[in-house]
Design an enzyme around this catalytic site. Structure first.
Site, PDB file in Angstrom:
ATOM      1  N   GLY A   1      44.997  34.316  43.371  1.00 25.19           N
ATOM      2  CA  GLY A   1      46.049  35.246  42.986  1.00 25.19           C
ATOM      3  C   GLY A   1      45.629  36.662  43.320  1.00 25.19           C
ATOM      4  O   GLY A   1      44.429  36.963  43.356  1.00 25.19           O
TER       5      GLY A   1
ATOM      6  N   GLN B  14      45.918  45.710  42.744  1.00 20.86           N
ATOM      7  CA  GLN B  14      44.556  45.383  43.194  1.00 20.86           C
ATOM      8  C   GLN B  14      44.292  45.811  44.634  1.00 20.86           C
ATOM      9  O   GLN B  14      43.142  45.830  45.068  1.00 20.86           O
ATOM     10  CB  GLN B  14      44.291  43.866  43.062  1.00 20.86           C
ATOM     11  CG  GLN B  14      44.223  43.387  41.622  1.00 20.86           C
ATOM     12  CD  GLN B  14      43.945  41.896  41.586  1.00 20.86           C
ATOM     13  OE1 GLN B  14      44.844  41.082  41.689  1.00 20.86           O
ATOM     14  NE2 GLN B  14      42.673  41.539  41.455  1.00 20.86           N
TER      15      GLN B  14
ATOM     16  N   CYS C 286      38.495  37.137  38.301  1.00 21.58           N
ATOM     17  CA  CYS C 286      39.438  38.047  38.940  1.00 21.58           C
ATOM     18  C   CYS C 286      38.755  38.683  40.141  1.00 21.58           C
ATOM     19  O   CYS C 286      37.582  39.047  40.056  1.00 21.58           O
ATOM     20  CB  CYS C 286      39.856  39.112  37.931  1.00 21.58           C
ATOM     21  SG  CYS C 286      40.992  40.338  38.594  1.00 21.58           S
ATOM     22  N   LEU C 287      39.490  38.811  41.239  1.00 26.78           N
ATOM     23  CA  LEU C 287      38.885  39.388  42.449  1.00 26.78           C
ATOM     24  C   LEU C 287      38.474  40.844  42.235  1.00 26.78           C
ATOM     25  O   LEU C 287      37.643  41.361  42.968  1.00 26.78           O
ATOM     26  CB  LEU C 287      39.853  39.273  43.629  1.00 26.78           C
ATOM     27  CG  LEU C 287      40.137  37.841  44.103  1.00 26.78           C
ATOM     28  CD1 LEU C 287      41.164  37.843  45.232  1.00 26.78           C
ATOM     29  CD2 LEU C 287      38.864  37.128  44.531  1.00 26.78           C
TER      30      LEU C 287
ATOM     31  N   HIS D 161      48.263  35.729  34.513  1.00 24.72           N
ATOM     32  CA  HIS D 161      47.173  36.638  34.905  1.00 24.72           C
ATOM     33  C   HIS D 161      47.687  37.728  35.853  1.00 24.72           C
ATOM     34  O   HIS D 161      47.423  38.920  35.649  1.00 24.72           O
ATOM     35  CB  HIS D 161      46.057  35.806  35.559  1.00 24.72           C
ATOM     36  CG  HIS D 161      44.889  36.583  36.062  1.00 24.72           C
ATOM     37  ND1 HIS D 161      43.591  36.353  35.635  1.00 24.72           N
ATOM     38  CD2 HIS D 161      44.792  37.583  36.985  1.00 24.72           C
ATOM     39  CE1 HIS D 161      42.765  37.192  36.268  1.00 24.72           C
ATOM     40  NE2 HIS D 161      43.474  37.938  37.099  1.00 24.72           N
ATOM     41  N   GLU D 162      48.438  37.308  36.874  1.00 24.71           N
ATOM     42  CA  GLU D 162      48.920  38.285  37.868  1.00 24.71           C
ATOM     43  C   GLU D 162      49.976  39.208  37.280  1.00 24.71           C
ATOM     44  O   GLU D 162      49.995  40.403  37.583  1.00 24.71           O
ATOM     45  CB  GLU D 162      49.462  37.565  39.114  1.00 24.71           C
ATOM     46  CG  GLU D 162      48.443  36.705  39.844  1.00 24.71           C
ATOM     47  CD  GLU D 162      47.110  37.384  40.074  1.00 24.71           C
ATOM     48  OE1 GLU D 162      47.073  38.611  40.315  1.00 24.71           O
ATOM     49  OE2 GLU D 162      46.070  36.698  39.998  1.00 24.71           O
TER      50      GLU D 162
ATOM     51  N   HIS E 138      48.435  42.050  35.417  1.00 21.76           N
ATOM     52  CA  HIS E 138      47.940  43.147  36.263  1.00 21.76           C
ATOM     53  C   HIS E 138      48.991  44.243  36.432  1.00 21.76           C
ATOM     54  O   HIS E 138      48.656  45.417  36.566  1.00 21.76           O
ATOM     55  CB  HIS E 138      47.583  42.621  37.660  1.00 21.76           C
ATOM     56  CG  HIS E 138      46.177  42.109  37.795  1.00 21.76           C
ATOM     57  ND1 HIS E 138      45.065  42.907  37.590  1.00 21.76           N
ATOM     58  CD2 HIS E 138      45.701  40.890  38.149  1.00 21.76           C
ATOM     59  CE1 HIS E 138      43.966  42.181  37.806  1.00 21.76           C
ATOM     60  NE2 HIS E 138      44.321  40.951  38.127  1.00 21.76           N
TER      61      HIS E 138
HETATM   62 CO    CO Z   1      43.040  39.410  38.516  1.00 16.07          CO
END
Ligand code: CO
Length: 148
Positions: A46, A51, A89-90, A131-132, A135
């Protein structure tokens, strides 16, 4: 397509609220294509627009059947049940926490062309989308960490 830089935790952009998408144009499509390439390269499931530095309400998710879901202006209409599982998370490399999420969600979103959809998701798919979507409101997964 191009690889974009992924913003890392500590950058204030990750804590800001993203604005609604109003232009469903070629720029949006290009960024979504870049996000897919960036997510694949980073081996993630994701990625949300903030991000990669855009404070706009869209994200991509790879669902459990490997389907790619692009969500623009996502809204979780209903949540039910609970599940707890490890997330990463990236933007937060090497960090993993157990997070409490709904078991099922009903999601309203638009695609890259502005068409509206409603879809029910559960289990892993409900986690990724939650989760996304978080963000887009400046929420990071570890804010919701629980100790088992
Ligand atoms: Co994330």
């Amino acid at each position: 397509m191009a690889i974009r830089n992924i913003v890392k935790d500590g950058d204030p952009i990750l804590r800001k609220k993203s604005r609604i998408v109003t232009d469903f144009d070629s720029k949006l499509s290009r960024i979504l294509d870049d996000m897919l390439e960036t997510m694949k390269r980073a081996d993630g499931v994701g990625l949300a627009a903030p991000q990669i530095g855009f404070l706009r309400r869209f994200a991509i998710c790879e669902l459990k059947n490997n389907e790619l879901l692009e969500i623009v202006n996502p809204e979780i209409l209903e949540k039910s049940g609970e599940q707890i599982g490890p997330e990463g998370c990236l933007s937060c490399p090497k960090r993993s926490e157990d997070v409490l999420r709904p078991k099922r969600i009903k999601l309203k979103y638009q695609d890259r062309y502005g068409n509206e959809h409603i879809r029910e998701l559960e289990d892993f798919d409900a986690v990724v989308v939650s989760h996304e979507t978080d963000h887009l409101d400046g929420i990071l997964f570890y804010d919701k960490a629980v100790t088992k």
